[in-house]
Write a protein that holds these residues in place. Structure first.
Motif, PDB file in Angstrom:
ATOM      1  N   THR A 138       0.853  -1.190   0.000  1.00 16.92           N
ATOM      2  CA  THR A 138       0.000   0.000   0.000  1.00 16.92           C
ATOM      3  C   THR A 138       0.884   1.234   0.000  1.00 16.92           C
ATOM      4  O   THR A 138       1.900   1.288   0.712  1.00 16.92           O
ATOM      5  N   LEU A 139       0.483   2.230  -0.772  1.00 15.37           N
ATOM      6  CA  LEU A 139       1.237   3.484  -0.880  1.00 15.37           C
ATOM      7  C   LEU A 139       0.437   4.601  -0.227  1.00 15.37           C
ATOM      8  O   LEU A 139      -0.766   4.723  -0.452  1.00 15.37           O
ATOM      9  N   TRP A 140       1.111   5.382   0.607  1.00 14.58           N
ATOM     10  CA  TRP A 140       0.467   6.435   1.397  1.00 14.58           C
ATOM     11  C   TRP A 140       1.096   7.793   1.106  1.00 14.58           C
ATOM     12  O   TRP A 140       2.295   7.899   0.870  1.00 14.58           O
ATOM     13  N   ARG A 154       5.825  13.553   1.054  1.00 13.31           N
ATOM     14  CA  ARG A 154       6.241  12.442   1.904  1.00 13.31           C
ATOM     15  C   ARG A 154       5.397  11.220   1.567  1.00 13.31           C
ATOM     16  O   ARG A 154       4.186  11.216   1.740  1.00 13.31           O
ATOM     17  N   LEU A 155       6.024  10.183   1.057  1.00 11.46           N
ATOM     18  CA  LEU A 155       5.348   8.943   0.710  1.00 11.46           C
ATOM     19  C   LEU A 155       5.830   7.816   1.612  1.00 11.46           C
ATOM     20  O   LEU A 155       7.014   7.775   1.991  1.00 11.46           O
ATOM     21  N   HIS A 198       2.603  11.101   9.991  1.00  6.76           N
ATOM     22  CA  HIS A 198       1.795  12.049  10.748  1.00  6.76           C
ATOM     23  C   HIS A 198       0.312  11.788  10.479  1.00  6.76           C
ATOM     24  O   HIS A 198      -0.381  11.221  11.296  1.00  6.76           O
ATOM     25  N   PHE A 199      -0.155  12.199   9.295  1.00  6.98           N
ATOM     26  CA  PHE A 199      -1.561  11.997   8.941  1.00  6.98           C
ATOM     27  C   PHE A 199      -1.647  11.544   7.483  1.00  6.98           C
ATOM     28  O   PHE A 199      -1.963  12.331   6.585  1.00  6.98           O
ATOM     29  N   PRO A 200      -1.365  10.258   7.235  1.00  4.89           N
ATOM     30  CA  PRO A 200      -1.334   9.756   5.856  1.00  4.89           C
ATOM     31  C   PRO A 200      -2.706   9.295   5.365  1.00  4.89           C
ATOM     32  O   PRO A 200      -3.595   8.948   6.154  1.00  4.89           O
ATOM     33  N   ILE A 201      -2.871   9.312   4.047  1.00  4.04           N
ATOM     34  CA  ILE A 201      -4.052   8.763   3.378  1.00  4.04           C
ATOM     35  C   ILE A 201      -3.551   7.874   2.244  1.00  4.04           C
ATOM     36  O   ILE A 201      -2.593   8.224   1.549  1.00  4.04           O
TER      37      ILE A 201
END
Length: 737
Positions: A138-140, A154-155, A198-201
């Motif tokens: 999975t990539l965020w 930031r990935l 921090h706050f990834p999607i």
């Protein structure tokens, strides 16, 4: 040829233009619809002749950074796919990202010849992949964190094996033991979520929503902000404090998505003549194999194993399914994987036909083997008849650790199968397949079980170059006709390797020291009272009779900064076996569920300089600058295999805490000592080296206790190896030298 042209004419889509003009430039989004199967009018698959590999997280992140910047990522190459071959049979292929073979549809399609890894990586962000396509990564995108150098955003990458992701500073590096413990406590369900974020999607969610709002950048940005506002805190951070800096990043990402949906990608057709069969020499390289040699995915040359498998699949397409089915067998076959299984079968077939033995045949070596008219037919029989799969299955079941026999059963826990090298396994398989021609394989294997275990675990420790030694072994097995004896000739084979090593002055096999000899090497008796720690000089030969056994001592002890002692997987087999037994985790890479844990933690001793002279671990060196503390701290004597679930909060605690020896109550720590394979009589040394004032204060007495604890456990572990594998059955083998 006319029939083939007629079939090809049935292809109705953009591929008509591709294969007539040899070049098209569809939008990236169109290409991803084709390979994901969302667009049913375009069938894209991999040819049977194709390598398999997986990009590392850094490569994934770099490619997506290039895409978001609108940079070109190179062209992809495709060939024409038709539904039927010249014999009228269905052409079998697998879709990108799928392991399952399927027939090409009647209308035909295209095969992705070069660009598999780039396409798989792009699909990580595409929310419309087919359910049969494997998406275990999975990539965020984290809008609230600064990107890596040279990156726009930031990935993060997470995987099923690393659900909490990788190190923030290095996308390819595992999280530290402490971080993995904390992540597992916070996310006990093991759901993929990057811990150091921090706050990834998820990128797939971002793209799905972008499509849902008809690519309206403002509506999409509002959705992202609203989604993140609903998030709770993560690792003590709140969205409110990050929002001011994150909002401009969100708008910038929206602009990148607009550009992404307009990117075009170059597709180049590989002419049909590149796939033509040789016209003059039937032993000529298949044209597609030559193409792969020249092409090299991502600039990486086709490996010998990939080449061998590709050529065999070209001549015998049915071997793909057969080999993949063998690779799914739990245990040794699964550990090796398809290409290793093919290379093993090639070697065994060559031995069976009396051809030249190559442990790892190169391209030219393999071409010389397959010129034998019986080679391919015998290869197909080897995998199709069940001989090879049956041998793998028998090996796995017979050599597996079985506590029902007895607790100190010498078998291998599933994770310990990595201790058996491919050459050592091939030696056993060669004998097993030969002996099964005259005797019942299961019966002879049962009576040879302990001898085979003794052999493969000896090979791990005492055969420095198992590849070359296996060539000697194959010759010996043939010349001695060992298959006539229904018992594995481990002792005789090692005697031969030792004699030949001596006669040719090559360290192909090393004699094992006795327990007494090893103990004399391990335990420090005479040392400088002022500077008692020993470093590299403990591995220097003491006299002319010790060089070879000193090699074994050094290999057992370990050296330098490496502290991953895989033999602990066998030495701690009772513990390793009962914790986690998922066969999918039998791997030799870094995606394993266990850690190599320092009993006396590294941050208590490694590179610590202290503040006072004559009271530091680094001062207790026998010679200046020999890093004696590292040689002691990273020894097998100070390392255990430990699962994160058992090691959540004590990774940096003193040894007496980790071993449950607080207040010297050894009874309470008996189970922990047993699991760590530490003799209860050694507990006092581990308590003493734990320190009483501070982890950083090292007195001479504490340093000596540390070294003593490590030396005694190192010697004890070797004694267990020697006794529990009954090496006395092989000795006095070492007197041969």
């Amino acid at each position: 040829m006319e029939e083939q042209i007629a079939i090809n004419a049935e292809i109705k889509n953009e591929f008509n233009k591709l294969f007539s003009d040899e070049f098209i430039r569809p939008k990236l989004t169109e290409w991803l619809d084709w390979v994901s199967g969302k667009d049913h009018n375009h069938f894209v698959a991999l040819p049977v002749l194709q390598r398999g590999s997986v990009w590392k997280p850094r490569q994934i992140i770099t490619l997506w950074d290039s895409l978001l910047r609108g940079m070109p990522i190179g062209s992809l190459m495709l060939s024409r796919l038709i539904a039927k071959n010249r014999s009228g049979e269905d052409v079998l292929v697998r879709r990108v990202g799928s392991k399952d073979l399927q027939s090409v549809p009647e209308g035909g399609g295209a095969a992705l010849i070069d660009g598999q890894q780039r396409t798989l990586t792009m699909l990580l962000g595409w929310p419309y992949f087919n359910e049969n396509q494997i998406q275990n990564r999975t990539l965020w995108i984290d809008f609230a964190d600064k990107p890596l150098s040279e990156h726009l955003f930031r990935l993060h990458v997470t995987t099923t094996a690393h659900p909490h992701g990788f190190a923030r500073a290095d996308p390819n590096a595992r999280l530290s033991l402490r971080e993995r413990r904390a992540a597992k406590l916070a996310n006990s369900a093991g759901i993929q979520f990057p811990w150091e974020s921090h706050f990834p999607i998820m990128l797939t969610e971002l793209i799905r929503e972008y499509v849902a709002v008809n690519q309206d950048a403002d509506l999409w940005s509002q959705w992202v902000i609203s989604t993140l506002r609903k998030r709770g805190s993560h690792r003590g951070r709140s969205w409110e404090e990050d929002e001011p800096a994150a909002v401009p990043v969100i708008h910038r990402f929206a602009s990148c998505l607009q550009a992404l949906f307009n990117i075009k990608i170059s597709l180049i057709a590989v002419p049909d003549k590149c796939f033509a069969e040789p016209q003059t020499d039937e032993n000529e390289d298949p044209a597609l194999a030559i193409l792969f040699k020249r092409l090299g995915t991502g600039g990486t040359p086709l490996s010998d194993a990939d080449y061998v498998y590709s050529v065999i699949k070209h001549h015998l397409p049915e071997t793909f399914q057969l080999v993949e089915s063998i690779a799914s067998i739990k245990g040794f076959a699964q550990l090796l994987g398809p290409t290793d299984i093919v290379m093993t079968a090639v070697r065994l077939v060559a031995a069976d036909l009396g051809l030249t033995d190559f442990e790892s045949p190169g391209k030219a070596n393999f071409d010389s083997l397959r010129k034998n008219p019986d080679f391919l037919e015998r290869f197909l029989d080897m995998v199709k008849s069940g001989k090879l799969s049956g041998a793998f299955d028998l090996l796995t079941e017979s050599l597996k650790y079985n506590p029902d026999n007895r607790e100190d059963d010498p078998g291998l826990p599933m994770h310990g199968f990595i201790l058996v090298s491919r050459p050592a396994l091939q030696i056993v398989l060669r004998w097993l397949l030969s002996v099964s021609e005259l005797h019942d394989a299961r019966t002879v294997f049962e009576q040879s079980r302990e001898e085979i275990l003794r052999f493969v675990l000896y090979a791990y420790l005492a055969i420095p170059d198992c590849k070359k030694a296996s060539v000697w072994a194959f010759t010996w097995l043939k010349e001695t006709e060992s298959h006539k004896n229904p018992s594995f000739p481990g002792k005789q084979l090692i005697e031969y390797l030792l004699r030949r090593s001596e006669s040719e002055n090559r360290e192909m096999a090393l004699p094992l020291p006795s327990k007494r000899e090893f103990n004399e090497l391990a335990i420090t008796k005479n040392y400088d009272v002022a500077r008692p720690m020993l470093g590299w000089e403990r591995f220097q030969p003491r006299n002319e009779s010790t060089p070879l056994i000193m090699r074994i001592f050094h290999r057992w002890w370990g050296s330098g900064d490496r502290y991953q002692h895989a033999l602990l997987l066998w030495l701690q087999r009772s513990y390793v076996n009962r914790i986690e037994k998922n066969p999918d985790e039998i791997r030799s890479d870094d995606e394993v569920p266990y850690d190599y844990d320092h009993i006396c933690p590294a941050n208590h001793w490694k590179d610590w300089t202290g503040v006072r002279s004559n009271n530091r671990l680094l001062d207790f060196l026998a010679k200046d600058g020999n890093r004696g503390h590292v040689h002691v701290g990273n020894s097998i004597g100070n390392v255990r295999v430990w699962y994160a679930s058992d090691n959540r909060g004590d990774g940096d605690s003193p040894a007496q805490v980790k071993l449950n020896l607080v207040n010297n109550e050894t009874d309470s720590g008996a189970d922990r000592l047993k699991d760590s394979v530490i003799h209860i009589s050694h507990s006092e040394y581990w308590s003493s080296c734990s320190g009483t004032d501070s982890k950083d204060v090292w007195t001479k007495e504490r340093a000596l206790a540390f070294q003593t604890a490590v030396e005694r456990r190192t010697s004890d572990l070797y004694a267990r190896y020697y006794d529990e594998l009954n090496f006395q059955e092989w000795f006095p083998v070492n007197t041969i030298m």
